[in-house]
Design a protein around this motif. Structure first.
Motif, PDB file in Angstrom:
ATOM      1  N   TRP A   1      -0.957  53.300  11.767  1.00  0.00           N
ATOM      2  CA  TRP A   1      -0.854  51.948  11.186  1.00  0.00           C
ATOM      3  C   TRP A   1      -1.688  51.834   9.906  1.00  0.00           C
ATOM      4  O   TRP A   1      -1.326  51.080   8.997  1.00  0.00           O
ATOM      5  N   SER A   2      -2.797  52.579   9.819  1.00  0.00           N
ATOM      6  CA  SER A   2      -3.612  52.536   8.601  1.00  0.00           C
ATOM      7  C   SER A   2      -2.843  53.121   7.420  1.00  0.00           C
ATOM      8  O   SER A   2      -3.012  52.685   6.279  1.00  0.00           O
ATOM      9  N   LEU A   3      -1.992  54.104   7.705  1.00  0.00           N
ATOM     10  CA  LEU A   3      -1.167  54.681   6.655  1.00  0.00           C
ATOM     11  C   LEU A   3      -0.174  53.648   6.124  1.00  0.00           C
ATOM     12  O   LEU A   3       0.044  53.533   4.906  1.00  0.00           O
ATOM     13  N   PHE A   4       0.408  52.864   7.033  1.00  0.00           N
ATOM     14  CA  PHE A   4       1.317  51.799   6.597  1.00  0.00           C
ATOM     15  C   PHE A   4       0.565  50.713   5.823  1.00  0.00           C
ATOM     16  O   PHE A   4       1.114  50.116   4.884  1.00  0.00           O
ATOM     17  N   VAL A   5      -0.674  50.446   6.193  1.00  0.00           N
ATOM     18  CA  VAL A   5      -1.494  49.488   5.442  1.00  0.00           C
ATOM     19  C   VAL A   5      -1.707  49.987   4.015  1.00  0.00           C
ATOM     20  O   VAL A   5      -1.640  49.209   3.054  1.00  0.00           O
ATOM     21  N   LEU A   6      -1.955  51.283   3.873  1.00  0.00           N
ATOM     22  CA  LEU A   6      -2.134  51.849   2.534  1.00  0.00           C
ATOM     23  C   LEU A   6      -0.898  51.616   1.671  1.00  0.00           C
ATOM     24  O   LEU A   6      -1.007  51.275   0.482  1.00  0.00           O
ATOM     25  N   PHE A   7       0.286  51.769   2.276  1.00  0.00           N
ATOM     26  CA  PHE A   7       1.526  51.595   1.512  1.00  0.00           C
ATOM     27  C   PHE A   7       1.713  50.159   1.009  1.00  0.00           C
ATOM     28  O   PHE A   7       2.492  49.931   0.071  1.00  0.00           O
ATOM     29  N   LEU A   8       1.008  49.191   1.604  1.00  0.00           N
ATOM     30  CA  LEU A   8       1.141  47.803   1.166  1.00  0.00           C
ATOM     31  C   LEU A   8       0.755  47.614  -0.302  1.00  0.00           C
ATOM     32  O   LEU A   8       1.248  46.697  -0.966  1.00  0.00           O
ATOM     33  N   PHE A   9      -0.147  48.458  -0.800  1.00  0.00           N
ATOM     34  CA  PHE A   9      -0.611  48.249  -2.170  1.00  0.00           C
ATOM     35  C   PHE A   9       0.494  48.527  -3.200  1.00  0.00           C
ATOM     36  O   PHE A   9       0.388  48.125  -4.357  1.00  0.00           O
ATOM     37  N   LYS A  10       1.585  49.178  -2.760  1.00  0.00           N
ATOM     38  CA  LYS A  10       2.689  49.476  -3.671  1.00  0.00           C
ATOM     39  C   LYS A  10       3.787  48.409  -3.639  1.00  0.00           C
ATOM     40  O   LYS A  10       4.742  48.476  -4.418  1.00  0.00           O
ATOM     41  N   CYS A  11       3.685  47.430  -2.746  1.00  0.00           N
ATOM     42  CA  CYS A  11       4.769  46.454  -2.571  1.00  0.00           C
ATOM     43  C   CYS A  11       4.958  45.594  -3.821  1.00  0.00           C
ATOM     44  O   CYS A  11       3.991  45.155  -4.440  1.00  0.00           O
ATOM     45  N   GLN A  12       6.247  45.327  -4.115  1.00  0.00           N
ATOM     46  CA  GLN A  12       6.586  44.509  -5.274  1.00  0.00           C
ATOM     47  C   GLN A  12       7.358  43.254  -4.900  1.00  0.00           C
ATOM     48  O   GLN A  12       7.620  42.410  -5.759  1.00  0.00           O
ATOM     49  N   ASN A  13       7.775  43.123  -3.635  1.00  0.00           N
ATOM     50  CA  ASN A  13       8.489  41.921  -3.201  1.00  0.00           C
ATOM     51  C   ASN A  13       8.209  41.670  -1.725  1.00  0.00           C
ATOM     52  O   ASN A  13       7.658  42.533  -1.018  1.00  0.00           O
ATOM     53  N   ALA A  14       8.598  40.513  -1.254  1.00  0.00           N
ATOM     54  CA  ALA A  14       8.286  40.091   0.116  1.00  0.00           C
ATOM     55  C   ALA A  14       8.958  40.969   1.158  1.00  0.00           C
ATOM     56  O   ALA A  14       8.380  41.247   2.212  1.00  0.00           O
ATOM     57  N   HIS A  15      10.180  41.441   0.893  1.00  0.00           N
ATOM     58  CA  HIS A  15      10.912  42.232   1.882  1.00  0.00           C
ATOM     59  C   HIS A  15      10.209  43.559   2.180  1.00  0.00           C
ATOM     60  O   HIS A  15      10.244  44.045   3.316  1.00  0.00           O
ATOM     61  N   GLN A  16       9.576  44.148   1.177  1.00  0.00           N
ATOM     62  CA  GLN A  16       8.805  45.366   1.415  1.00  0.00           C
ATOM     63  C   GLN A  16       7.614  45.084   2.325  1.00  0.00           C
ATOM     64  O   GLN A  16       7.276  45.895   3.205  1.00  0.00           O
ATOM     65  N   PHE A  17       6.995  43.934   2.133  1.00  0.00           N
ATOM     66  CA  PHE A  17       5.902  43.540   3.023  1.00  0.00           C
ATOM     67  C   PHE A  17       6.402  43.376   4.458  1.00  0.00           C
ATOM     68  O   PHE A  17       5.728  43.780   5.405  1.00  0.00           O
ATOM     69  N   TYR A  18       7.579  42.768   4.616  1.00  0.00           N
ATOM     70  CA  TYR A  18       8.103  42.518   5.960  1.00  0.00           C
ATOM     71  C   TYR A  18       8.288  43.827   6.736  1.00  0.00           C
ATOM     72  O   TYR A  18       7.914  43.933   7.906  1.00  0.00           O
ATOM     73  N   VAL A  19       8.862  44.831   6.079  1.00  0.00           N
ATOM     74  CA  VAL A  19       9.117  46.117   6.741  1.00  0.00           C
ATOM     75  C   VAL A  19       7.805  46.787   7.151  1.00  0.00           C
ATOM     76  O   VAL A  19       7.642  47.247   8.288  1.00  0.00           O
ATOM     77  N   LEU A  20       6.864  46.841   6.222  1.00  0.00           N
ATOM     78  CA  LEU A  20       5.593  47.504   6.518  1.00  0.00           C
ATOM     79  C   LEU A  20       4.794  46.741   7.562  1.00  0.00           C
ATOM     80  O   LEU A  20       4.164  47.347   8.437  1.00  0.00           O
ATOM     81  N   ARG A  21       4.830  45.424   7.505  1.00  0.00           N
ATOM     82  CA  ARG A  21       4.092  44.632   8.496  1.00  0.00           C
ATOM     83  C   ARG A  21       4.662  44.842   9.895  1.00  0.00           C
ATOM     84  O   ARG A  21       3.932  44.824  10.887  1.00  0.00           O
ATOM     85  N   PHE A  22       5.975  45.054  10.003  1.00  0.00           N
ATOM     86  CA  PHE A  22       6.577  45.342  11.298  1.00  0.00           C
ATOM     87  C   PHE A  22       5.997  46.628  11.891  1.00  0.00           C
ATOM     88  O   PHE A  22       5.592  46.662  13.058  1.00  0.00           O
ATOM     89  N   PHE A  23       5.934  47.690  11.094  1.00  0.00           N
ATOM     90  CA  PHE A  23       5.428  48.965  11.611  1.00  0.00           C
ATOM     91  C   PHE A  23       3.925  48.921  11.859  1.00  0.00           C
ATOM     92  O   PHE A  23       3.419  49.592  12.775  1.00  0.00           O
ATOM     93  N   ILE A  24       3.204  48.147  11.068  1.00  0.00           N
ATOM     94  CA  ILE A  24       1.773  47.967  11.336  1.00  0.00           C
ATOM     95  C   ILE A  24       1.580  47.312  12.697  1.00  0.00           C
ATOM     96  O   ILE A  24       0.768  47.747  13.516  1.00  0.00           O
ATOM     97  N   GLY A  25       2.343  46.255  12.970  1.00  0.00           N
ATOM     98  CA  GLY A  25       2.255  45.590  14.265  1.00  0.00           C
ATOM     99  C   GLY A  25       2.680  46.480  15.410  1.00  0.00           C
ATOM    100  O   GLY A  25       2.093  46.433  16.499  1.00  0.00           O
ATOM    101  N   LEU A  26       3.699  47.338  15.193  1.00  0.00           N
ATOM    102  CA  LEU A  26       4.194  48.230  16.237  1.00  0.00           C
ATOM    103  C   LEU A  26       3.102  49.167  16.731  1.00  0.00           C
ATOM    104  O   LEU A  26       2.929  49.360  17.939  1.00  0.00           O
ATOM    105  N   PHE A  27       2.348  49.750  15.803  1.00  0.00           N
ATOM    106  CA  PHE A  27       1.308  50.700  16.201  1.00  0.00           C
ATOM    107  C   PHE A  27      -0.014  50.007  16.524  1.00  0.00           C
ATOM    108  O   PHE A  27      -0.781  50.497  17.356  1.00  0.00           O
ATOM    109  N   GLU A  28      -0.284  48.866  15.895  1.00  0.00           N
ATOM    110  CA  GLU A  28      -1.489  48.112  16.246  1.00  0.00           C
ATOM    111  C   GLU A  28      -1.410  47.564  17.666  1.00  0.00           C
ATOM    112  O   GLU A  28      -2.438  47.278  18.287  1.00  0.00           O
ATOM    113  N   SER A  29      -0.200  47.412  18.192  1.00  0.00           N
ATOM    114  CA  SER A  29      -0.036  46.840  19.531  1.00  0.00           C
ATOM    115  C   SER A  29      -0.724  47.670  20.603  1.00  0.00           C
ATOM    116  O   SER A  29      -1.006  47.170  21.691  1.00  0.00           O
TER     117      SER A  29
END
Length: 509
Positions: A152-180
């Motif tokens: 999940w920390s790797l997916f958090v790192l990828f957040l710094f490259k996001c340019q629109n809301a939809h990219q955030f949505y995808v990464l936040r889903f996988f962060i939540g999946l592994f943070e669970s």
């Protein structure tokens, strides 16, 4: 070796690490010797320690067992706290980034992008929570928890490259999946090692690390906003995600090396043979010896039990208060006043974490001392009811509203209290205990998704007048107070009396 019951366990005043004296089934004495032919040494019982209100060990705990507990507190709790610190840091960084330039840079406007980022994160938690905690019963926790933390920390790192809301949505889903896997997984491990009288304090200490993560996220974003804005051509809010990943890497390495797994599977280098054996006996004496297998019977054992429904209901009431989003709403309120700078907007809400910290310490000690969690939950619920009533009215002075927002921080003590309660109530069925801890989180996040979107969307913050958000949350606070303070204790007592009657009838037969 015969197992000690809880009363016999309390009678032990000293334990020799080479020889353990226990009572056999016939009432006589039996000894387990480290080496064959070694003559048992006579030990002089220690004088009972005077009962004190604040104590870390139970009165009469031997020096050898205190050393065992110290190692557990140091290695198990340190990694657990660091992992949860990183989890809360990563969970709350999105709100800090949102108010620190992200919404303006990406052109989000007055929409509900922040609410949807929370929603996709919660969907990941819902899918992963229950199954992640069943995996931990067959995969060594140090590999599973450390692996989930790194992913999940790797997916958090990828957040710094996001340019629109939809990219955030995808990464936040996988962060939540592994943070669970983090909260229920660590709670499962804590419940595998500690006695009932030790659980609330340790669970509270673990969750307090998350509170510090919430606070640190605000301080970190404030510092980055002041010192890193534009460095390397990157906005300060993007630097936040990079620093969060850097902080997580050494925690992953530490977990792989030092996390002790569970008493019956541990191979930790810092335990000697007596400590490994004693760790198993401590849990056996509590009536929580691991039983059950991960097979088809697990469905009947779980969904035929009262615990899965009772604790899931309690956790759902807790999530529906939206207390876990209070820092986010507080941040949006401060921004809406236009009275504060960006660093102040990030720093002031950390006071909510300070209140949370105090309440977790206090409620953990009190619950362990009185041996009951219901009265503690009821008292905190009454205070929370007052806070939400003020927020529902809303038309109060600014300073009073600030104080109430901060005082809502008392909500956080419910999570360690409920987790310790569930660990105790589920006994030795490791699959049921693991599933209940994960399932209550998954269902709690599932019910809060539509509630948050309909009743407390970020576009309606901070008053939520059109959606009546604070009034709806107040109703859930009342339900939480009554269920955890009165309903759940009565249910547990009734079910416990049924089990005793059943055992007596079986003995007579």
């Amino acid at each position: 070796m015969a197992h000690l019951d809880s009363n016999a366990a309390n009678a032990i005043k000293a334990v020799d690490p080479d020889t353990i004296h226990v009572r056999d089934h016939d009432g006589g004495s039996a000894s387990s010797e480290k080496d064959a032919g070694v003559v048992s040494k006579t030990t002089t019982p220690q004088q009972p320690e005077p009962a004190r209100w604040f104590h870390w060990h139970e009165p009469g705990t031997s020096a050898e067992e205190k050393k065992l507990i110290f190692k557990l507190d140091w290695f198990l709790l340190s990694f657990s706290c660091l992992m949860y610190f990183v989890k809360q840091l990563d969970q709350n960084n999105i709100a800090n980034a949102y108010v620190s330039g992200m919404s303006e840079e990406l052109g989000f406007g007055p929409g509900d992008e922040l609410s949807w980022m929370n929603t996709y994160f919660n969907i990941g938690v819902i899918i992963g929570g229950s199954f992640a905690n069943l995996v931990i019963t067959v995969v060594r926790p140090r590999f599973w928890l450390s692996g989930c933390l790194f992913t999940w920390s790797l997916f958090v790192l990828f957040l710094f490259k996001c340019q629109n809301a939809h990219q955030f949505y995808v990464l936040r889903f996988f962060i939540g999946l592994f943070e669970s896997a983090a909260w229920p997984g660590v709670m499962y491990c804590i419940g595998s090692w500690y006695r009932k009288s030790e659980l609330a304090r340790r669970s509270g200490l673990f969750v307090m690390s998350g509170v510090l993560g919430q606070m640190f996220s605000g301080y970190l974003q404030s510092a980055l906003y002041s010192g890193m804005e534009g460095r390397g051509g990157i906005s300060a809010w993007r630097w936040l995600f990079i620093f969060d990943f850097i902080i997580a890497v050494p925690v992953v390495v530490y977990g792989l090396i030092c996390f002790p797994d569970t008493p019956h599977t541990t191979k930790a280098f810092y335990f000697n043979e007596w400590e490994r054996r004693r760790a198993c006996e401590r849990i056996d004496e509590e009536g929580r010896k691991p039983v059950g297998k991960l097979n088809l019977s697990v469905i009947r054992r779980i969904f035929g039990s009262w615990q899965v429904y009772a604790f899931t209901a309690a956790y759902c009431f807790w999530t529906l208060t939206c207390g876990s989003y209070i820092i986010q709403y507080f941040t949006l309120y401060l921004k809406s006043t236009k009275m504060y700078t960006v660093p102040e907007i990030n720093n002031i809400p950390t006071s909510v974490g300070a209140v949370n910290f105090v309440f977790m310490v206090a409620t953990g000690f009190i619950a362990d001392k009185i041996g009951r969690r219901g009265p503690v939950c009821f008292a905190v619920g009454c205070l929370l009811t007052f806070d939400y009533a003020v927020l529902t009215v809303w038309n109060v002075s600014h300073s009073f509203r600030l104080a109430v927002f901060i005082l809502v921080g008392c909500y956080g003590c419910y999570t360690p209290l409920l987790a310790g309660w569930a660990n105790e109530a589920c006994g030795g069925d490791q699959q049921k205990r693991a599933f209940v801890l994960g399932f209550m989180v998954s269902v709690g996040q599932a019910v809060v998704i539509p509630f948050q979107q309909l009743q407390m969307p970020s576009s309606q913050a901070p008053t939520f007048k059109q959606t009546h958000g604070w009034a709806s949350s107040l109703a859930m606070v009342a339900a939480l107070t009554l269920w955890t303070g009165i309903g759940l204790p009565l249910l547990q007592k009734w079910r416990g009396s049924q089990v005793k009657v059943s055992n007596v009838e079986e003995s007579e037969d």
